[in-house]
Scaffold this motif. Structure first.
Motif, short mmCIF file in Angstrom:
data_model
loop_
_atom_site.label_atom_id
_atom_site.label_comp_id
_atom_site.label_asym_id
_atom_site.label_seq_id
_atom_site.Cartn_x
_atom_site.Cartn_y
_atom_site.Cartn_z
N ALA A 15 0.81 -1.22 0.00
CA ALA A 15 0.00 0.00 0.00
C ALA A 15 0.84 1.27 0.00
CB ALA A 15 -0.92 0.00 1.22
N ILE A 16 2.10 1.17 0.42
CA ILE A 16 2.95 2.36 0.52
C ILE A 16 3.60 2.64 -0.82
CG2 ILE A 16 4.89 3.41 1.73
CD1 ILE A 16 2.45 2.82 3.50
N PRO A 17 3.48 3.87 -1.35
CA PRO A 17 4.12 4.19 -2.64
C PRO A 17 5.63 3.97 -2.57
CG PRO A 17 2.58 5.91 -1.99
CD PRO A 17 2.71 5.00 -0.82
N GLU A 18 6.16 3.50 -3.67
CA GLU A 18 7.59 3.16 -3.71
C GLU A 18 8.47 4.35 -3.35
OE1 GLU A 18 10.80 1.95 -7.15
OE2 GLU A 18 8.76 1.20 -7.32
N GLU A 19 8.09 5.56 -3.80
CA GLU A 19 8.95 6.72 -3.56
C GLU A 19 8.92 7.19 -2.11
OE1 GLU A 19 5.30 8.21 -5.93
OE2 GLU A 19 6.61 6.45 -5.87
N PHE A 20 8.09 6.55 -1.27
CA PHE A 20 8.06 6.89 0.16
C PHE A 20 8.61 5.77 1.04
CE2 PHE A 20 5.41 10.20 -1.42
CZ PHE A 20 5.47 11.22 -0.49
N LEU A 21 9.11 4.71 0.44
CA LEU A 21 9.63 3.60 1.24
C LEU A 21 10.88 3.99 2.02
CD1 LEU A 21 9.15 0.58 -1.21
CD2 LEU A 21 7.78 1.17 0.81
N ASP A 22 11.57 5.05 1.56
CA ASP A 22 12.77 5.48 2.29
C ASP A 22 12.46 5.93 3.71
OD1 ASP A 22 11.58 7.82 0.73
OD2 ASP A 22 12.95 8.87 2.08
N LEU A 23 11.20 6.30 3.98
CA LEU A 23 10.84 6.72 5.34
C LEU A 23 11.04 5.59 6.34
CD1 LEU A 23 7.57 8.81 4.76
CD2 LEU A 23 9.93 9.61 4.97
N PHE A 24 11.00 4.36 5.86
CA PHE A 24 11.17 3.21 6.75
C PHE A 24 12.62 2.73 6.81
CE2 PHE A 24 6.85 3.29 5.14
CZ PHE A 24 6.11 3.25 6.31
N GLN A 25 13.51 3.55 6.26
CA GLN A 25 14.94 3.26 6.34
C GLN A 25 15.67 4.32 7.16
OE1 GLN A 25 16.00 3.21 2.21
NE2 GLN A 25 14.74 1.42 1.75
N LYS A 26 14.96 5.38 7.57
CA LYS A 26 15.54 6.48 8.33
C LYS A 26 15.10 6.40 9.79
CE LYS A 26 15.04 9.77 4.47
NZ LYS A 26 14.54 11.13 4.15
N ARG A 27 15.61 7.34 10.58
CA ARG A 27 15.15 7.50 11.96
C ARG A 27 13.85 8.31 11.94
NH1 ARG A 27 17.56 10.47 15.17
NH2 ARG A 27 17.17 9.37 17.12
N THR A 28 12.82 7.69 11.35
CA THR A 28 11.54 8.37 11.14
C THR A 28 10.59 8.05 12.30
OG1 THR A 28 11.83 8.10 8.75
CG2 THR A 28 9.62 8.65 9.55
N PHE A 29 10.11 9.08 12.95
CA PHE A 29 9.15 8.90 14.03
C PHE A 29 7.74 9.13 13.49
CE2 PHE A 29 13.06 9.60 16.22
CZ PHE A 29 12.98 8.81 17.36
N ALA A 30 6.84 8.23 13.85
CA ALA A 30 5.44 8.36 13.46
C ALA A 30 4.62 8.84 14.64
CB ALA A 30 4.90 7.01 12.97
N HIS A 31 3.54 9.54 14.34
CA HIS A 31 2.58 9.93 15.37
C HIS A 31 1.38 9.00 15.23
CE1 HIS A 31 5.00 13.65 14.87
NE2 HIS A 31 4.98 13.57 16.19
N LEU A 32 1.17 8.18 16.23
CA LEU A 32 0.11 7.17 16.22
C LEU A 32 -1.09 7.67 17.00
CD1 LEU A 32 -0.93 4.20 15.78
CD2 LEU A 32 0.21 3.66 17.96
N ALA A 33 -2.24 7.72 16.34
CA ALA A 33 -3.49 8.13 17.00
C ALA A 33 -4.36 6.90 17.21
CB ALA A 33 -4.23 9.15 16.15
N THR A 34 -4.68 6.63 18.48
CA THR A 34 -5.62 5.56 18.84
C THR A 34 -6.82 6.18 19.53
OG1 THR A 34 -4.50 5.19 20.96
CG2 THR A 34 -3.74 3.88 19.07
N GLN A 35 -7.84 5.35 19.75
CA GLN A 35 -9.10 5.87 20.30
C GLN A 35 -9.30 5.40 21.74
OE1 GLN A 35 -12.56 4.73 18.09
NE2 GLN A 35 -13.87 6.29 19.00
N MET A 36 -9.57 6.37 22.62
CA MET A 36 -9.85 6.06 24.02
C MET A 36 -11.27 5.50 24.15
SD MET A 36 -7.09 7.09 25.74
CE MET A 36 -7.58 7.58 27.40
N ALA A 37 -11.57 4.97 25.32
CA ALA A 37 -12.90 4.39 25.56
C ALA A 37 -14.01 5.42 25.43
CB ALA A 37 -12.93 3.74 26.94
N ASP A 38 -13.71 6.69 25.76
CA ASP A 38 -14.74 7.73 25.67
C ASP A 38 -14.81 8.37 24.29
OD1 ASP A 38 -12.44 9.20 25.61
OD2 ASP A 38 -12.86 10.38 27.41
N GLY A 39 -14.04 7.83 23.32
CA GLY A 39 -14.08 8.33 21.96
C GLY A 39 -13.07 9.42 21.65
N THR A 40 -12.37 9.92 22.66
CA THR A 40 -11.36 10.96 22.41
C THR A 40 -10.08 10.32 21.89
OG1 THR A 40 -10.62 10.83 24.71
CG2 THR A 40 -12.32 12.48 24.18
#
Length: 515
Positions: free
Chosen positions: A382-407
């Motif tokens: 699913a990841i475009p080829e020209e963006f695969l380099d992001l998974f070879q660097k010290r790349t930090f992702a911001h992960l959003a999950t859902q709390m029980a109250d929906g926030t």
């Protein structure tokens, strides 16, 4: 001011010329170890942007340089015997000795004193001056003499390289990749006169040793490499100009750029790998920047800090691009299996300063050809080829999950990709772990650490949570993020259990508007 410049290369000569034009009363002396017609290397190359900068600051010198230069618009990539061209890249090639002679004449015409064949072995040999400029190359005496103040870092890179010349007039800046019996050899070649071209060859140290190049004479080296690149040279020979020396590229940086009345310029201050052709460009622009700071601030005490403040961010950016380029070439083996068109695309985008959008502006026909190849060879992930380099660097992702109250709950995470799933590694029982286990839909923003305007936005669901292989996966991530073979055991809590969260992308939005 009384100004002493050690080294009459492009940086020292151009700075002396600009300062003398700015204020003829300056007493400027250049000290050069070699003679006026001695030089290392063959031709050098400028981009259109560099020429425009020179034209704005010194139109007479620029006019003489461009009048003597060869020009072209294409970068050519030779891979698997096929030549792929990418247009829209205006370059100027000129013999290094021609450039130096132009600057010699310009300096002498304006009253700069140049002392050739003057080898300074100790700075104590120099008389007093108001300003001492160390423009004496990558092995700078000035930098070494004040190393405790400049705090230099010199990183010798792994590949071997050699500067040669040939009578084969290349059309465009050409990079060729050839597999010989001994291993991979790469050439960087470009025309600098109607009949001559620079021909730089680099190779991994293993290929260099296996070929026996460490034991060959200059003539034998030229014959061997001419055989490797017989197709590119069309049977023409290679020439060493009596200087056939294999080198390791020194990546030079300095924490501080000046000390009291001493300042560094050009390769003495920083180097940029020849694969992006920015060494001479940076040297001339250093001279422009330093002279500009003196025009504005007048005194040494004010001008030198201003020079570092204004110029260093620009140089840091170029050095980062050059390091990306040389690192890509050091590890090019992982790309050699690609077809010529996607290989050329990867090569053109290796420095991370040029991306899909800029290439489309420069050469729509090349990008159309690349797009056709992608349609014929759809990505399995699913990841475009020209963006695969992001998974070879010290790349930090911001992960959003859902709390029980929906926030939402957002946290910074290390990120990986297995070709199908985006992978997160965390500890069992943490808040994001509980959220993903109970409410599997998540979102991530994965931002390029080298360009905050380039990122991937991913939405999807956690398809699997597994503890199998999680510790080994964490060690793998530690190598990329920490430079360590193992995740530090002391960083884990007692009894901590690691988990891998496999996120199946449902919607992926790539964003790189300025590349």
């Amino acid at each position: 001011m009384k100004i002493t410049v050690l080294g009459a290369g492009p940086a020292g000569l151009y700075f002396a010329l600009l300062m003398k034009k700015q204020r003829p009363a300056h007493a400027i002396t250049l000290l050069e170890r070699d003679g006026p017609n001695d030089t290392f290397g063959w031709g050098i190359v400028f981009s259109q942007r560099t020429v425009e900068v020179l034209k704005d600051s010194d139109p007479d010198t620029c006019a003489e340089i461009t009048r003597r230069a060869e020009t072209w618009d294409d970068v050519a990539v030779v891979h698997k015997g096929q030549r792929i061209t990418v247009g829209g890249n205006r370059f100027y090639g000129i013999a290094r000795i021609t450039l130096l002679n132009i600057l010699h004449r310009r300096c002498l015409d304006h009253g700069v004193e140049i002392r050739f064949l003057t080898n300074v072995a100790d700075l104590s040999e120099l008389g007093p001056s108001d300003l001492l400029v160390g423009a004496d190359g990558a092995n700078s005496l000035v930098r070494r003499a004040y190393a405790d103040f400049f705090l230099p870092l010199v990183d010798l890179r792994q590949n071997k390289y050699i500067w040669l010349g040939t009578e084969q007039p290349f059309e465009g800046l050409t990079m060729g990749f050839r597999q010989a019996d001994a291993g991979l050899f790469i050439t960087h070649s470009y025309r600098f006169s109607p009949t001559m071209s620079t021909f730089i060859v680099e190779c991994p140290p293993e290929a260099w040793l296996k070929a026996g190049l460490d034991r060959m004479s200059g003539e034998e080296t030229c014959v061997y490499l001419a055989g490797v690149f017989k197709a590119e040279l069309q049977g023409r020979s290679l020439r060493s100009n009596n200087f056939a020396k294999w080198l390791n590229f020194p990546l030079v940086k300095n924490k501080r750029w000046h000390h009291r009345n001493v300042v560094l310029l050009g390769d003495a201050l920083h180097t940029a790998h020849f694969s992006i052709g920015s060494g001479t460009k940076l040297a001339l622009e250093d001279a422009l920047a330093l002279a500009g700071c003196f025009a504005e601030h007048r005194t040494v005490e004010a001008a030198l800090p201003a020079f570092e403040r204004v110029r260093k961010p620009i140089v840091d950016e170029f050095q980062q691009a050059a390091t990306e380029s040389l690192t890509w070439l050091e590890n090019v083996g992982e790309h050699l299996g690609l077809d010529p068109v996607p290989f050329a695309y990867r090569l053109m985008t290796r420095s991370k300063r040029v991306g899909y959008n800029r290439l489309k502006q420069k050469d729509p026909a090349f990008i159309a050809r690349y797009d056709r190849w992608r349609q014929e060879h759809p990505s399995t992930g699913a990841i475009p080829e020209e963006f695969l380099d992001l998974f070879q660097k010290r790349t930090f992702a911001h992960l959003a999950t859902q709390m029980a109250d929906g926030t939402p709950h957002v946290t910074s995470v290390w990120v990986d990709y297995d070709g199908k799933h985006v992978l997160i590694n965390s500890a069992k029982g943490r808040l994001k772990d509980r959220n993903m286990e109970q409410r599997p839909h998540v979102a991530l923003e994965i931002t390029d650490p080298d360009d905050p305007n380039r990122y991937l936005a991913v939405r999807g669901a956690v398809a699997e949570i597994t503890e199998e292989g999680a510790d080994e996966h964490l060690d793998k991530l530690a190598r990329r993020y920490l430079g360590r073979d193992q995740y530090p055991p002391g960083w884990k809590l007692p009894g901590e259990v690691r988990r891998i969260y496999k996120i199946a992308p449902e919607r992926v939005t790539p964003w790189a508007p300025f590349r």
